[in-house]
Scaffold this motif. Structure first.
Motif, PDB file in Angstrom:
ATOM      1  N   ASP A 197      28.464  54.861  52.024  1.00 52.00           N
ATOM      2  CA  ASP A 197      29.581  54.664  53.003  1.00 52.00           C
ATOM      3  C   ASP A 197      30.950  54.075  52.201  1.00 52.00           C
ATOM      4  O   ASP A 197      30.550  53.492  51.155  1.00 52.00           O
ATOM      5  CB  ASP A 197      29.161  53.448  53.954  1.00 52.00           C
ATOM      6  CG  ASP A 197      30.055  53.475  55.472  1.00 52.00           C
ATOM      7  OD1 ASP A 197      29.663  54.057  56.265  1.00 52.00           O
ATOM      8  OD2 ASP A 197      31.324  53.068  55.150  1.00 52.00           O
ATOM      9  N   GLU A 199      32.354  51.556  52.948  1.00 51.10           N
ATOM     10  CA  GLU A 199      32.352  50.045  52.584  1.00 51.10           C
ATOM     11  C   GLU A 199      31.873  49.461  51.520  1.00 51.10           C
ATOM     12  O   GLU A 199      32.083  48.649  50.918  1.00 51.10           O
ATOM     13  CB  GLU A 199      30.890  49.478  53.657  1.00 51.10           C
ATOM     14  CG  GLU A 199      31.577  49.637  55.128  1.00 51.10           C
ATOM     15  CD  GLU A 199      32.419  48.428  55.428  1.00 51.10           C
ATOM     16  OE1 GLU A 199      32.607  47.514  54.460  1.00 51.10           O
ATOM     17  OE2 GLU A 199      33.085  48.046  56.451  1.00 51.10           O
ATOM     18  N   LYS A 302      31.223  58.851  52.320  1.00 50.51           N
ATOM     19  CA  LYS A 302      31.886  59.109  53.724  1.00 50.51           C
ATOM     20  C   LYS A 302      32.547  57.806  54.441  1.00 50.51           C
ATOM     21  O   LYS A 302      32.408  56.553  53.896  1.00 50.51           O
ATOM     22  CB  LYS A 302      30.399  59.263  54.554  1.00 50.51           C
ATOM     23  CG  LYS A 302      29.603  58.113  54.878  1.00 50.51           C
ATOM     24  CD  LYS A 302      28.224  58.244  55.542  1.00 50.51           C
ATOM     25  CE  LYS A 302      27.537  57.181  55.475  1.00 50.51           C
ATOM     26  NZ  LYS A 302      26.117  57.511  56.101  1.00 50.51           N
ATOM     27  N   ALA A 303      33.752  58.213  55.029  1.00 54.98           N
ATOM     28  CA  ALA A 303      34.502  57.290  55.957  1.00 54.98           C
ATOM     29  C   ALA A 303      34.906  57.600  57.201  1.00 54.98           C
ATOM     30  O   ALA A 303      34.999  58.897  57.251  1.00 54.98           O
ATOM     31  CB  ALA A 303      35.617  57.245  55.061  1.00 54.98           C
ATOM     32  N   ASN A 304      34.855  56.864  57.998  1.00 56.56           N
ATOM     33  CA  ASN A 304      35.176  56.859  59.344  1.00 56.56           C
ATOM     34  C   ASN A 304      36.705  56.738  59.370  1.00 56.56           C
ATOM     35  O   ASN A 304      37.479  56.274  58.577  1.00 56.56           O
ATOM     36  CB  ASN A 304      34.564  55.903  60.143  1.00 56.56           C
ATOM     37  CG  ASN A 304      34.099  56.484  61.648  1.00 56.56           C
ATOM     38  OD1 ASN A 304      34.938  57.496  62.082  1.00 56.56           O
ATOM     39  ND2 ASN A 304      33.141  56.188  62.307  1.00 56.56           N
ATOM     40  N   ASN A 317      28.677  55.469  62.452  1.00 54.54           N
ATOM     41  CA  ASN A 317      28.407  56.058  60.881  1.00 54.54           C
ATOM     42  C   ASN A 317      29.394  57.002  60.939  1.00 54.54           C
ATOM     43  O   ASN A 317      29.379  58.187  61.534  1.00 54.54           O
ATOM     44  CB  ASN A 317      26.938  56.686  61.113  1.00 54.54           C
ATOM     45  CG  ASN A 317      26.618  57.532  59.743  1.00 54.54           C
ATOM     46  OD1 ASN A 317      27.129  56.879  58.739  1.00 54.54           O
ATOM     47  ND2 ASN A 317      25.813  58.486  59.922  1.00 54.54           N
ATOM     48  N   PRO A 318      30.142  57.099  59.857  1.00 55.88           N
ATOM     49  CA  PRO A 318      30.266  55.764  58.879  1.00 55.88           C
ATOM     50  C   PRO A 318      30.851  54.576  59.456  1.00 55.88           C
ATOM     51  O   PRO A 318      31.368  54.648  60.406  1.00 55.88           O
ATOM     52  CB  PRO A 318      31.272  56.348  57.843  1.00 55.88           C
ATOM     53  CG  PRO A 318      31.223  57.949  58.093  1.00 55.88           C
ATOM     54  CD  PRO A 318      31.286  58.184  59.450  1.00 55.88           C
ATOM     55  N   LYS A 319      30.560  53.299  58.763  1.00 54.27           N
ATOM     56  CA  LYS A 319      30.661  52.298  59.054  1.00 54.27           C
ATOM     57  C   LYS A 319      32.412  51.924  58.935  1.00 54.27           C
ATOM     58  O   LYS A 319      32.959  51.325  59.707  1.00 54.27           O
ATOM     59  CB  LYS A 319      29.747  51.314  58.559  1.00 54.27           C
ATOM     60  CG  LYS A 319      29.887  49.995  59.072  1.00 54.27           C
ATOM     61  CD  LYS A 319      28.673  48.989  58.404  1.00 54.27           C
ATOM     62  CE  LYS A 319      28.753  47.522  58.941  1.00 54.27           C
ATOM     63  NZ  LYS A 319      28.281  46.558  57.942  1.00 54.27           N
TER      64      LYS A 319
END
Lengths: 429, 94
Positions: A197, A199, A302-304, A317-319
């Motif tokens: 993530d 994060e 991954k990125a939101n 998800n993603p956080k």
């Protein structure tokens, strides 16, 4: 149309009497354009290369423009003076109690007062505005040619008006994009369950100098300036910049891609030296087109994104959530901030078409610029063609920068669109 | 066909007059495609020649951002031409 000699008496006198500060502003307006009356079925004012109203049936056109405002409205806003037809159409409505008319260009308004009657100026329901109104007030209608010819310090208002007018089309585009994202989410499920993530990148480059590199037309002008500097900084490339950077021998530290459209795949196919990207993370949105993930030779993060469609479809998800408002450049800039950049330099994110080009040379989607354009100003103050979308993205980025503390934002590419909040790097091209 | 094309021409002109350039430009693609489809199917060079001046003026006006003139040309030049040619005859090969 009226004789010139009549103008300088009536409308300006009326304005002087009711709005003396606006009369002074009109008096100081610089003409700056060519003017004329058309030799057409109905004469109209021609400003530069465009007609300010219909040259066949002004009344019909004005009634159509007035139809944006509900018949029962007691208050209405009109952006642009034009020849006063829209104001007349609205003031003919008994229900209307207050009409606000916003001048978009003092020079165009002044010339209009020279050549046309403006009896609406005497109507007590009218308030004339200039300068103080910076946003779109509802309900509104506009005299569009007066909006397109907005003077420089009204261009931000112009762009907001054009965005408001394009709202139905934007909503339709977002609906189509949501369907593409849903399809991509299903295909990308394996990646989304196993990739790290964003994060994990939070604060990873605290205090660093970060270069966020796009592939606008100024890329070719700034790349030599850029080359010796990138070794000392963190390079975040947006998707379209990957191939131009590799051709220059510059390997990005991170690549960002978010678009669900298949057209994006072109920027990732045929990478000449894929091995140099083996350790480079692709920071991607969950709805990225699956073929981009398949084509990427490096690692994945991954990125939101902070947009409604992602908060609805995959809120957990993603956080980590990055800023986005229409362009991958937003996401790349926020990634730099997210990773702790102390100084973030925006490179070749032009938001306009200098030299009438859409991208740097050799970018697969590079094309000559044709079709409807609006004009904004570049870093040097020159007029430069752009589109409503691009200036909208630019303005969203400016608003984002206003909210971020502790980061110095700079940029290079003198022919790029002017942007508040970004200090131009002294000595840079 | 002419009814649909006339509707599209009217819609494009309306969007231009309201300042809705993005929508107008999208509809214009359908308008140009519709006229080209007709002229191709029709095959009559006189009809093609009749449309040409207005279409060239539209292209020029669009290039320089003179969108209210584009709307005028659509409403008062192209629309009546569609009515006069397509509306009365229909494409010969149709």
């Amino acid at each position: 149309m009226r004789a010139r000699v009549e103008f300088l008496v009536e409308p300006l006198e009326q304005i002087q009497r009711r709005w003396p500060e606006i009369a002074a502003a009109l008096a100081s307006a610089q003409p700056g354009r060519t003017w004329g009356l058309t030799q057409t079925p109905v004469p109209t004012l021609r400003v530069g290369e465009i007609n300010i109203t219909s040259c066949y049936d002004r009344e019909r056109e004005a009634n159509l423009q007035a139809s944006r405002i509900p018949e029962a409205s007691e208050e209405a806003w009109v952006y642009g003076v034009a020849l006063g037809d829209l104001q007349r159409a609205l003031l003919s409505r008994p229900a209307l109690q207050r009409l606000h008319v916003v001048i978009m260009s003092r020079a165009v308004a002044r010339k209009s007062f020279e050549v046309a009657d403006h009896p609406w100026l005497a109507d007590p329901r009218v308030t004339l505005h200039h300068g103080a109104v910076d946003d779109v007030r509802e309900p509104f209608a506009c005299a569009p040619a007066s909006v397109w010819t907005a003077e420089r310090d009204r261009q931000s208002l112009r762009d907001r008006l054009l965005t408001a007018l394009a709202a139905p089309m934007i909503r339709a585009f977002e609906a189509r994009q949501e369907e593409s994202i849903k399809r991509a989410l299903a295909v990308n499920a394996a990646h989304l369950s196993s990739d790290p993530d964003v994060e994990t990148l939070r604060g990873k480059h605290a205090g660093a100098e970060c270069y966020v590199i796009a592939a606008g037309p100024t890329f070719d002008e700034v790349v030599e300036w850029l080359r010796p500097r990138v070794a000392e900084g963190v390079v975040v490339a947006v998707n379209t910049a990957v191939l131009p950077l590799l051709r220059q021998g510059i390997v990005p530290d991170y690549v960002v891609a978010v678009d669900p459209a298949e057209a994006l795949v072109k920027h990732f196919e045929g990478i000449p030296t894929p091995h140099v990207l083996a350790d480079v993370p692709l920071v991607y949105a969950p709805g990225l087109h699956p073929r981009v993930l398949a084509a990427w030779p490096g690692t994945f993060v991954k990125a939101n994104l902070g947009v409604p469609v992602y908060q609805e479809l995959c809120p957990h998800n993603p956080k980590g959530v990055l800023f986005a408002s229409g362009t991958v450049t937003h996401v790349a800039v926020d990634l730099g901030v997210w990773m702790g950049a102390r100084r973030l330099c925006l490179v070749a994110a032009d938001f306009c078409f200098p030299h009438s080009k859409s991208h740097a040379a050799g970018v697969t989607t590079s094309m000559p610029v044709t079709g409807p354009k609006i004009f904004t100003t570049d870093v040097s103050g020159r007029s430069v063609p752009s589109t409503l979308n691009l200036v909208g993205y630019r303005d969203e980025l400016v608003r984002y920068v206003e909210r971020v503390e502790g980061v110095e934002f700079t940029r290079v590419g003198r022919r790029g669109a002017a942007m508040e909040g970004f200090e131009f790097v002294e000595g840079a091209p | 066909m002419s009814a649909q094309l006339l509707t599209q021409i009217g819609a494009a002109a309306t969007h231009f007059r309201l300042g809705e350039i993005s929508m107008a430009s999208e509809v214009m693609i359908a308008v140009v495609d519709g006229i080209q489809a007709y002229l191709t199917a029709d095959g009559d060079p006189d009809n093609a020649r009749a449309f040409m001046p207005a279409l060239e003026m539209i292209v020029d006006a669009q290039q320089r951002g003179d969108f209210l003139l584009v709307a005028d040309l659509l409403d008062y030049e192209v629309g009546p031409l569609v009515n006069a040619t397509i509306g009365s005859q229909g494409p010969k090969s149709a």
